[in-house]
Design a protein around this motif. Structure first.
Motif, PDB file in Angstrom:
ATOM      1  N   MET A 343      41.989  40.103  43.562  1.00  0.00           N
ATOM      2  CA  MET A 343      40.669  40.029  43.775  1.00  0.00           C
ATOM      3  C   MET A 343      39.770  40.711  44.263  1.00  0.00           C
ATOM      4  N   LEU A 344      38.454  40.389  44.605  1.00  0.00           N
ATOM      5  CA  LEU A 344      37.927  41.203  46.220  1.00  0.00           C
ATOM      6  C   LEU A 344      36.661  40.746  45.272  1.00  0.00           C
ATOM      7  N   ALA A 345      35.959  39.876  46.530  1.00  0.00           N
ATOM      8  CA  ALA A 345      34.833  38.742  46.145  1.00  0.00           C
ATOM      9  C   ALA A 345      33.964  39.020  47.145  1.00  0.00           C
ATOM     10  N   LEU A 346      32.348  39.677  47.488  1.00  0.00           N
ATOM     11  CA  LEU A 346      31.866  39.286  47.748  1.00  0.00           C
ATOM     12  C   LEU A 346      30.507  38.520  47.808  1.00  0.00           C
ATOM     13  N   LEU A 347      30.131  37.546  49.513  1.00  0.00           N
ATOM     14  CA  LEU A 347      28.930  37.520  49.661  1.00  0.00           C
ATOM     15  C   LEU A 347      27.794  37.816  50.629  1.00  0.00           C
ATOM     16  N   PRO A 348      27.106  39.169  49.923  1.00  0.00           N
ATOM     17  CA  PRO A 348      26.509  40.051  50.677  1.00  0.00           C
ATOM     18  C   PRO A 348      25.481  39.286  51.486  1.00  0.00           C
ATOM     19  N   ASP A 349      24.976  38.289  51.313  1.00  0.00           N
ATOM     20  CA  ASP A 349      24.136  37.435  51.445  1.00  0.00           C
ATOM     21  C   ASP A 349      23.963  36.960  53.134  1.00  0.00           C
ATOM     22  N   ARG A 350      25.713  36.915  53.243  1.00  0.00           N
ATOM     23  CA  ARG A 350      26.578  35.802  54.066  1.00  0.00           C
ATOM     24  C   ARG A 350      26.955  36.710  55.110  1.00  0.00           C
ATOM     25  N   GLN A 351      26.867  38.350  54.356  1.00  0.00           N
ATOM     26  CA  GLN A 351      28.347  39.509  55.059  1.00  0.00           C
ATOM     27  C   GLN A 351      30.035  38.554  54.593  1.00  0.00           C
ATOM     28  N   SER A 352      29.802  37.875  54.011  1.00  0.00           N
ATOM     29  CA  SER A 352      31.471  36.646  54.080  1.00  0.00           C
ATOM     30  C   SER A 352      32.014  37.793  52.651  1.00  0.00           C
ATOM     31  N   GLY A 353      33.354  37.660  52.736  1.00  0.00           N
ATOM     32  CA  GLY A 353      33.857  37.535  51.728  1.00  0.00           C
ATOM     33  C   GLY A 353      35.573  37.380  51.000  1.00  0.00           C
ATOM     34  N   PHE A 354      36.047  37.360  50.668  1.00  0.00           N
ATOM     35  CA  PHE A 354      37.830  37.681  50.590  1.00  0.00           C
ATOM     36  C   PHE A 354      38.491  38.232  49.385  1.00  0.00           C
ATOM     37  N   VAL A 355      39.353  39.189  49.774  1.00  0.00           N
ATOM     38  CA  VAL A 355      40.701  39.660  49.121  1.00  0.00           C
ATOM     39  C   VAL A 355      41.700  39.163  49.115  1.00  0.00           C
ATOM     40  N   PHE A 356      42.252  39.363  48.054  1.00  0.00           N
ATOM     41  CA  PHE A 356      44.010  38.962  47.783  1.00  0.00           C
ATOM     42  C   PHE A 356      44.338  39.923  46.385  1.00  0.00           C
ATOM     43  N   MET A 357      45.825  40.174  47.208  1.00  0.00           N
ATOM     44  CA  MET A 357      46.957  40.732  45.882  1.00  0.00           C
ATOM     45  C   MET A 357      48.290  40.072  46.040  1.00  0.00           C
ATOM     46  N   ILE A 358      48.590  39.578  44.683  1.00  0.00           N
ATOM     47  CA  ILE A 358      49.851  39.256  44.323  1.00  0.00           C
ATOM     48  C   ILE A 358      50.801  40.275  43.739  1.00  0.00           C
ATOM     49  N   ASN A 359      51.557  40.038  43.695  1.00  0.00           N
ATOM     50  CA  ASN A 359      53.069  40.899  43.022  1.00  0.00           C
ATOM     51  C   ASN A 359      53.913  40.295  41.906  1.00  0.00           C
ATOM     52  N   GLY A 360      52.804  39.207  41.403  1.00  0.00           N
ATOM     53  CA  GLY A 360      53.586  38.470  40.156  1.00  0.00           C
ATOM     54  C   GLY A 360      52.926  38.103  39.013  1.00  0.00           C
ATOM     55  N   GLU A 361      53.411  37.508  37.619  1.00  0.00           N
ATOM     56  CA  GLU A 361      52.306  36.630  36.913  1.00  0.00           C
ATOM     57  C   GLU A 361      52.013  35.690  37.924  1.00  0.00           C
ATOM     58  N   ALA A 362      50.340  35.397  37.486  1.00  0.00           N
ATOM     59  CA  ALA A 362      49.597  35.164  38.498  1.00  0.00           C
ATOM     60  C   ALA A 362      47.626  34.757  37.992  1.00  0.00           C
ATOM     61  N   GLU A 363      47.937  34.781  36.541  1.00  0.00           N
ATOM     62  CA  GLU A 363      46.370  34.665  35.904  1.00  0.00           C
ATOM     63  C   GLU A 363      46.671  33.603  37.004  1.00  0.00           C
ATOM     64  N   ASP A 364      47.062  32.226  36.508  1.00  0.00           N
ATOM     65  CA  ASP A 364      46.126  31.083  36.614  1.00  0.00           C
ATOM     66  C   ASP A 364      45.823  30.803  38.280  1.00  0.00           C
ATOM     67  N   ALA A 365      46.974  31.846  39.024  1.00  0.00           N
ATOM     68  CA  ALA A 365      46.999  31.205  40.471  1.00  0.00           C
ATOM     69  C   ALA A 365      45.499  32.284  41.088  1.00  0.00           C
ATOM     70  N   ARG A 366      45.158  33.365  40.500  1.00  0.00           N
ATOM     71  CA  ARG A 366      44.401  34.015  40.678  1.00  0.00           C
ATOM     72  C   ARG A 366      42.616  33.173  40.680  1.00  0.00           C
ATOM     73  N   THR A 367      43.260  32.559  39.161  1.00  0.00           N
ATOM     74  CA  THR A 367      42.030  31.957  38.738  1.00  0.00           C
ATOM     75  C   THR A 367      41.448  30.680  40.188  1.00  0.00           C
ATOM     76  N   VAL A 368      42.941  29.878  40.122  1.00  0.00           N
ATOM     77  CA  VAL A 368      42.603  28.602  40.796  1.00  0.00           C
ATOM     78  C   VAL A 368      42.068  29.422  42.527  1.00  0.00           C
ATOM     79  N   LEU A 369      43.275  29.968  43.523  1.00  0.00           N
ATOM     80  CA  LEU A 369      42.998  30.434  44.456  1.00  0.00           C
ATOM     81  C   LEU A 369      41.187  31.286  44.755  1.00  0.00           C
ATOM     82  N   GLY A 370      40.771  32.157  43.522  1.00  0.00           N
ATOM     83  CA  GLY A 370      39.502  33.402  44.179  1.00  0.00           C
ATOM     84  C   GLY A 370      38.252  31.766  43.867  1.00  0.00           C
TER      85      GLY A 370
END
Length: 519
Positions: A343-370
């Motif tokens: 997941m890569l997420a940007l908040l352009p008006d705040r010049q902020s955001g985050f990125v993460f990558m996981i090498n496993g079964e992680a559909e719910d993990a991605r939803t929750v962490l995001g």
């Protein structure tokens, strides 16, 4: 070009130095990441957070291969899957800036052989229409030509096959996610840019931005090194699946989801959108940046998103999703590909955001962490953490009706060749091609000619049949419904055993007809 690479490297280095200092904020982020790892037993993860244009936090944990002892680092390559789409659209934007392409050009200007199911759609499909998931293709339509990999489908095969995929809705009327048209967009880029997609991606995106570790096309695993492998969960442990060989082959799906990058490069990529340098603005102009991340097709807002994020509007741009979240404008994308999530997420008006990558079964993990990382910016006062969102997803799963869940297959039995004798044979679908449903050793086997991992044993469950794939990485299993009507050919229709299964397993779009006997 060398100057831009140096600038990017220095900016990232400055961010990691800042992130190395322990602060209440970094301690909070550590707790969020640790809780996600523990809740979902992740094999490996890489996380980066940007605030006010600076990298304030990086974190890696786990292993490239479970049990190997090789630790994930900021230089570990992950499959970014559909986060590749934004890189493909940036490449197209470069070509627009260079005067080699226009967004409203007809696709047939660059690919005269291109045809959709409807001739009117063929004639009116613009380059921009390839990017907004509003072409009429059903959700995931034709994805079985892309995945599971490896397979023998080429980009030329995909362009030819599009004419046979029946539309699921009218052109430009709604959002239904697809991947095939991003493959077509990559071929448009190749035609306009005068070089293969992979060459253009390296020359026009990776090199100018200094994304020195990102990979596309064919490359050497050992020469590049430090490559995360995908995993699935089995008997309570993480099991590697489809580990890379010494040479990583070029793949047909690259423009839609075939790029690999590490955390360091993904943070450089993200900061390019949040706080572009003068050199980066020469790389891609403000008008093109605005076009890529502008709303072009509305996406229905789910009940969950309304409740969790107070979202009122959601849309798709060119390779990016966007929505209002707690009153802030967010631009993001996710990636899913056989045991890897990003997941890569940007908040352009705040010049902020985050990125993460996981090498496993992680559909719910991605939803929750995001969700929790987004709330860190948009609703810092909120006290809902990883456990709250994870419990909410678990409760949603419990509330699903039985009809929306995969059936219990514990009583399945291999179908005997005698009971299916009237239906065995070689079948053909207009776009997937031939598949054998043939007896072997008293059982019946299904095998797709051009997709070797689509192979398995036909099972009986009650009064129905399904194919149980040999490969654990191919999911979900598929119902098989044979029909014979009058003097017409025997037909085979398929559907996901699990209604919640990945839409890219688009068995429902197949139209098999029996064409001859088994050899």
């Amino acid at each position: 070009m060398r100057g831009l690479l140096l600038i990017s490297a220095l900016l990232f280095a400055a961010g990691t130095t800042q992130a190395a200092t322990s602060t209440p904020e970094t301690q909070t982020l550590d707790r969020i990441v640790n809780a996600t790892i523990a809740r979902y037993h992740l094999p490996g993860i890489a996380v980066g957070v940007i605030e006010n244009g600076k990298v304030v936090y990086t974190r890696t944990a786990g292993e490239t291969v479970a049990g190997s002892g090789e630790k994930i680092t900021p230089r570990t390559l992950f499959k970014i899957a559909s986060n590749s789409k934004a890189m493909t659209t940036a490449l197209l934007g470069r070509l627009v800036d260079q005067g080699k392409l226009r967004w409203d050009d007809p696709v047939t200007k660059y690919l005269p052989q291109f045809q959709m199911h409807d001739p009117w759609v063929t004639a009116n499909m613009r380059v921009a229409d390839l990017l907004t998931h509003s072409s009429g293709l059903p959700e995931g339509g034709g994805d079985l030509m892309l995945w599971p990999e490896p397979n023998a489908f080429t980009r030329a095969d995909i362009i030819h096959a599009l004419r046979y995929i029946e539309p699921g809705y009218s052109f430009r009327s709604q959002y239904q996610y697809d991947n095939l048209l991003y493959v077509v967009a990559g071929e448009v880029a190749a035609a306009a840019g005068g070089a293969p997609y992979e060459t253009l991606m390296r020359r026009e995106v990776f090199e100018p931005l200094g994304l020195g570790r990102c990979q596309v096309g064919s490359w050497s695993r050992d020469s590049v090194g430090n490559v995360a492998q995908p995993h699935y969960r089995h008997d309570g442990r993480n099991v590697p699946m489809h580990e890379d060989g010494a040479t990583i082959p070029a793949i047909t799906s690259a423009p839609a989801g075939g790029i690999r990058c590490d955390l360091a490069d993904m943070l450089v990529w993200a900061r390019n959108w949040l706080v572009p340098t003068p050199a980066q603005l020469q790389w891609l102009s403000w008008p093109q940046r605005a076009t890529l991340q502008a709303p072009h097709m509305l996406i229905p807002v789910s009940t969950q998103r309304r409740q969790w994020d107070n979202t009122h509007v959601m849309a798709y741009g060119y390779g990016w999703r966007m929505a209002d979240i707690d009153g802030a404008w967010a631009v993001w994308h996710t990636g899913t590909l056989g045991g890897m999530y990003s997941m890569l997420a940007l908040l352009p008006d705040r010049q902020s955001g985050f990125v993460f990558m996981i090498n496993g079964e992680a559909e719910d993990a991605r939803t929750v962490l995001g969700e929790v990382l987004m709330k860190h910016f948009t609703a810092p006062q909120e006290r809902r953490g990883v456990a709250w969102y994870a419990d909410a997803l678990d409760e949603q799963a419990k509330q699903r009706p039985a009809s929306a869940s995969a059936p219990d297959t514990s009583t399945r039995q291999p179908a005997g060749s005698a009971e299916l004798a009237a239906f065995t044979g070689i079948y053909r679908d207009p776009w997937l091609g031939e598949a054998a449903v043939c007896p072997r050793g008293g059982q019946v086997r299904f095998a797709a000619k051009k997709s070797p991992r689509l192979a398995g044993t036909v099972m009986r469950l009650g009064s129905r049949y399904f194919v149980h794939w040999d490969d654990n990485g191919v999911d979900p299993a598929a119902w098989m419904d044979f029909r014979t009507t009058g003097d017409g050919p025997t037909t085979l229709r398929m559907a996901k055993l699990d209604p919640q299964g990945d839409f890219s397993s688009d068995y429902e779009d197949l139209r098999f007809e029996r064409v001859r006997d088994c050899p």
